[in-house]
Design an enzyme around this catalytic site. Structure first.
Site, PDB file in Angstrom:
ATOM      1  CB  SER A 132      -0.941  -0.042   1.207  1.00 57.25           C
ATOM      2  OG  SER A 132      -1.810   1.037   1.169  1.00 57.25           O
ATOM      3  CG  HIS A 133       0.166   3.563   3.298  1.00 57.75           C
ATOM      4  ND1 HIS A 133      -0.730   2.529   3.363  1.00 57.75           N
ATOM      5  CD2 HIS A 133       0.678   3.699   4.535  1.00 57.75           C
ATOM      6  CE1 HIS A 133      -0.773   2.074   4.591  1.00 57.75           C
ATOM      7  NE2 HIS A 133       0.079   2.757   5.337  1.00 57.75           N
ATOM      8  CG  ASP A 192      -2.625   4.064  -1.625  1.00 54.13           C
ATOM      9  OD1 ASP A 192      -3.307   4.015  -2.683  1.00 54.13           O
ATOM     10  OD2 ASP A 192      -2.618   3.148  -0.792  1.00 54.13           O
ATOM     11  CG  ASP A 207      -2.626  -0.386  -2.804  1.00 53.55           C
ATOM     12  OD1 ASP A 207      -2.505   0.710  -2.219  1.00 53.55           O
ATOM     13  OD2 ASP A 207      -3.353  -1.292  -2.387  1.00 53.55           O
ATOM     14  CG  ASP A 264      -6.041   0.795  -1.513  1.00 48.47           C
ATOM     15  OD1 ASP A 264      -5.146   1.632  -1.303  1.00 48.47           O
ATOM     16  OD2 ASP A 264      -6.095  -0.312  -0.932  1.00 48.47           O
ATOM     17  NE  ARG A 265      -4.046   3.724   2.939  1.00 46.91           N
ATOM     18  CZ  ARG A 265      -3.609   3.823   4.187  1.00 46.91           C
ATOM     19  NH1 ARG A 265      -3.156   4.972   4.625  1.00 46.91           N
ATOM     20  NH2 ARG A 265      -3.610   2.784   4.987  1.00 46.91           N
ATOM     21  CE  LYS A 311      -7.764   1.810   1.596  1.00 46.52           C
ATOM     22  NZ  LYS A 311      -7.460   0.563   2.295  1.00 46.52           N
TER      23      LYS A 311
HETATM   24  C1  G16 Z   1      -5.434  -0.954   5.076  1.00 42.18           C
HETATM   25  C2  G16 Z   1      -6.830  -1.490   5.157  1.00 42.18           C
HETATM   26  C3  G16 Z   1      -7.768  -0.415   5.628  1.00 42.18           C
HETATM   27  C4  G16 Z   1      -7.281   0.168   6.943  1.00 42.18           C
HETATM   28  C5  G16 Z   1      -5.869   0.671   6.773  1.00 42.18           C
HETATM   29  C6  G16 Z   1      -5.257   1.127   8.075  1.00 42.18           C
HETATM   30  O1  G16 Z   1      -5.363   0.001   4.061  1.00 42.18           O
HETATM   31  O2  G16 Z   1      -7.275  -1.966   3.911  1.00 42.18           O
HETATM   32  O3  G16 Z   1      -9.026  -0.979   5.767  1.00 42.18           O
HETATM   33  O4  G16 Z   1      -8.100   1.213   7.356  1.00 42.18           O
HETATM   34  O5  G16 Z   1      -5.050  -0.370   6.298  1.00 42.18           O
HETATM   35  O6  G16 Z   1      -5.176   0.044   8.918  1.00 42.18           O
HETATM   36  P1  G16 Z   1      -4.352   0.126  10.253  1.00 42.18           P
HETATM   37  O7  G16 Z   1      -4.971   1.256  11.026  1.00 42.18           O
HETATM   38  O8  G16 Z   1      -4.540  -1.220  10.899  1.00 42.18           O
HETATM   39  O9  G16 Z   1      -2.921   0.435   9.894  1.00 42.18           O
HETATM   40  P2  G16 Z   1      -4.214  -0.057   2.971  1.00 42.18           P
HETATM   41  O10 G16 Z   1      -4.460   1.141   2.113  1.00 42.18           O
HETATM   42  O11 G16 Z   1      -2.929   0.010   3.769  1.00 42.18           O
HETATM   43  O12 G16 Z   1      -4.381  -1.363   2.285  1.00 42.18           O
END
Ligand code: G16
Length: 543
Positions: free
Chosen positions: A113-114, A277, A279, A281-282, A376
């Site tokens: 992800s990010h 971000d 990937d 999705d954000r 997302k």
């Molecule tokens: C992931 C999850 C999200 C979550 C986020 C933060 O996002 O898909 O549902 O809100 O992590 O999670 P945490 O607070 O446990 O770090 P992504 O964009 O990282 O795949």
């Protein structure tokens, strides 16, 4: 086809977190580490004959190597076909769309992800089921259980596939198809939004700026914003995908999307600015000198959904994760639709969307999406805003201020303390839990504690229970403090403190969030003793 059975030893740290298994690249590069996890995924599934697997990632370092291994293991484990994005790249929402459109038996998405990318940074892998959404906890628990006892994995001796060329390769009864990563997704977006209205809005002289942060959405942004909507090429920045995301931290927030924030708060700022971000999705949404919190963005999209062709008939319901502010709850109430509160993690929305109970979902962590896919979707959120701006002919700031006036404002902020030694982070949580019995009815200035608990969720569709999902300190006035540890970090622990205060007072609504929440922040320090227990005086990131 020659299939090799490789003897292996289990690794005991392959527990998927909030969104799959995320570790340092060097951990994944250990002999057998990736293969063990992939075999555990396959062993948790009942793979039907002629099944196809979707595979793609955000293009980060180690993506290409991992994809070749996954293709060889898919062939050895009975898949008939693999669909893979060109260059091994698929944004997470595009992968979800491919799984759904081509009815594949789920997919493997490679992303952290990010989190930053490169040889010393992060990598990640997760399995999405055939609805296109992240595997639910019962599957991720099964994968973890299998990973602890694995003794062998199967891999086919296949030549490396050229991922740069779109086309099909037949390999002894097994097929690999390299697909255009962008087209299907761009078509989907065009079918959902009022592209002619957005084109006119741009042609009228309104300006937008989009920052792909050197990550996966670059090619999608060029196709959608420039080729299909007619935005000038200069409205895009950092749109070349690089294996280390340009050495940056592709997290679209006020701290890490600094270049874009400077533009949005600079002279000649555009009418609208957004970032996504690693990937894709954000999303982060900005107006001219104005930041929209993700919680407000979700509420505002819900309130204006009827302006968007895909939602012109209305919304079935909405959902938000527990730490996300209650702004969308107020819109749902006004619309007369259900609003569900789920634990953090997009996987919890899947059942609600599959059952037709919700159309829109969102999280404070810069994630917004709808039932068009089961992830997302950053670019979708950007298009929602462009569509609403074009249809309403208002500015971002005036839309948000009008929203607060109508519904009241849930003043909101999240404070992250990253890289805290795990033992110290656990001590903070234990310290708060030890006060569960004594906190209710205690008074801290204007705040009286009404209730304290550890959030537990019972899925209304399948009845599954997810306990210990974050501490909630609820105050009599409707304000709240939420405390939880992140499930996505790869180094030490990240403590997240979520702060929310509701106000209908117009003067209060104009205040900067940090000022308005200052007393609540002090209360959170007092109750958690975070500064004393961790030695941290300031958060690493404020959103
Ligand atoms: C992931 C999850 C999200 C979550 C986020 C933060 O996002 O898909 O549902 O809100 O992590 O999670 P945490 O607070 O446990 O770090 P992504 O964009 O990282 O795949």
């Amino acid at each position: 086809m020659q299939i090799q059975t490789v003897v292996t030893q289990p690794f005991l740290d392959q527990k998927p977190g909030t969104s799959g298994l995320r570790k340092k690249v060097r951990v994944f590069q250990q002999a057998h580490y990736l293969a063990n996890f992939v075999q555990s995924i396959f062993d948790s599934l009942d793979i039907p004959p002629n099944a196809t697997l979707t595979v793609g990632g955000d293009g980060r370092y180690f993506n290409k190597e991992a994809i070749q291994t996954i293709i060889q293991m898919a062939a050895a484990n009975g898949f008939a076909k693999v669909l893979v994005g060109q260059h091994g790249i698929l944004s997470t929402p595009a992968a979800s769309h491919i799984i759904r459109t081509y009815h594949t038996f789920g997919g493997i998405i490679l992303s952290a992800s990010h989190n930053p990318a490169g040889p010393d940074d992060d990598f990640g892998i997760k399995y999405n089921t055939d609805n296109g959404g992240p595997a639910p906890e019962k599957i991720t628990d099964a994968i973890f259980a299998l990973s602890k006892h694995i003794s062998q994995y199967k891999i086919a001796a296949l030549p490396a596939i050229d991922l740069s060329v779109i086309g099909t390769t037949q390999l002894e009864g097994f097929t690999v198809e390299v697909i255009d990563a962008v087209r299907d997704y761009a078509d989907l977006m065009q079918s959902m939004f009022d592209f002619p209205a957005i084109q006119r809005w741009l042609a009228d002289g309104h300006r937008m700026q989009f920052d792909a942060m050197h990550a996966v959405t670059g090619p999608y942004a060029k196709e959608i914003f420039v080729n299909r909507l007619g935005a000038p090429a200069a409205s895009l920045m950092n749109c070349e995908v690089s294996e280390n995301f340009g050495g940056g931290h592709p997290d679209p927030n006020l701290t890490y999307a600094e270049d874009l924030v400077k533009i949005a708060y600079g002279e000649h700022a555009p009418d609208f600015a957004a970032a996504s971000d690693g990937d894709g999705d954000r999303n982060m949404i900005l107006g001219n000198h104005f930041f929209v919190t993700p919680s407000d963005s979700l509420a505002l999209i819900a309130a204006h959904a009827k302006l968007i062709p895909a939602y012109a008939q209305g919304l079935a319901g909405v959902a938000r994760s527990m730490p996300t502010s209650g702004a969308v709850d107020r819109v749902a109430k006004a619309l007369g639709i259900e609003c569900y509160e789920t634990p953090t993690g997009w996987k919890f929305f899947g059942n609600l969307m599959d059952a037709g109970r919700v159309t829109l979902c969102g999280e404070e962590s810069f994630g917004t999406g709808s039932s068009h896919v089961r992830e997302k979707d950053g670019l979708w959120a950007v298009l929602c805003w462009l569509n609403v701006l074009a249809a309403s002919q208002q500015s971002v700031e005036s839309l948000v201020r009008a929203h607060w006036q109508t519904y009241g404002r849930n003043v909101y902020s999240r404070h992250d303390y990253e890289g805290v030694p795990t033992a110290l982070a656990n001590a903070v949580i234990a310290h708060v839990k030890a006060q569960f019995a004594t906190l209710p009815s205690q008074v801290f200035g204007a705040y009286t504690v009404a209730q304290v608990d550890d959030f537990s969720y019972t899925d209304p569709v399948d009845g599954s229970v997810s306990a210990n999902q974050g501490i909630r300190i609820l105050f009599a006035c409707g304000s709240r403090i939420v405390i939880r540890l992140s499930g996505t970090g790869t180094e030490g622990a990240t403590i997240r403190i979520y702060l929310e205060a509701f106000t209908e007072d117009l003067a209060q609504q104009q205040r900067d969030a940090q000022d308005a929440l200052a007393d609540l922040i002090l209360v959170s320090h007092h109750i958690t003793q975070l500064p004393q227990l961790t030695g941290r005086q300031q958060p690493t990131v404020i959103t």
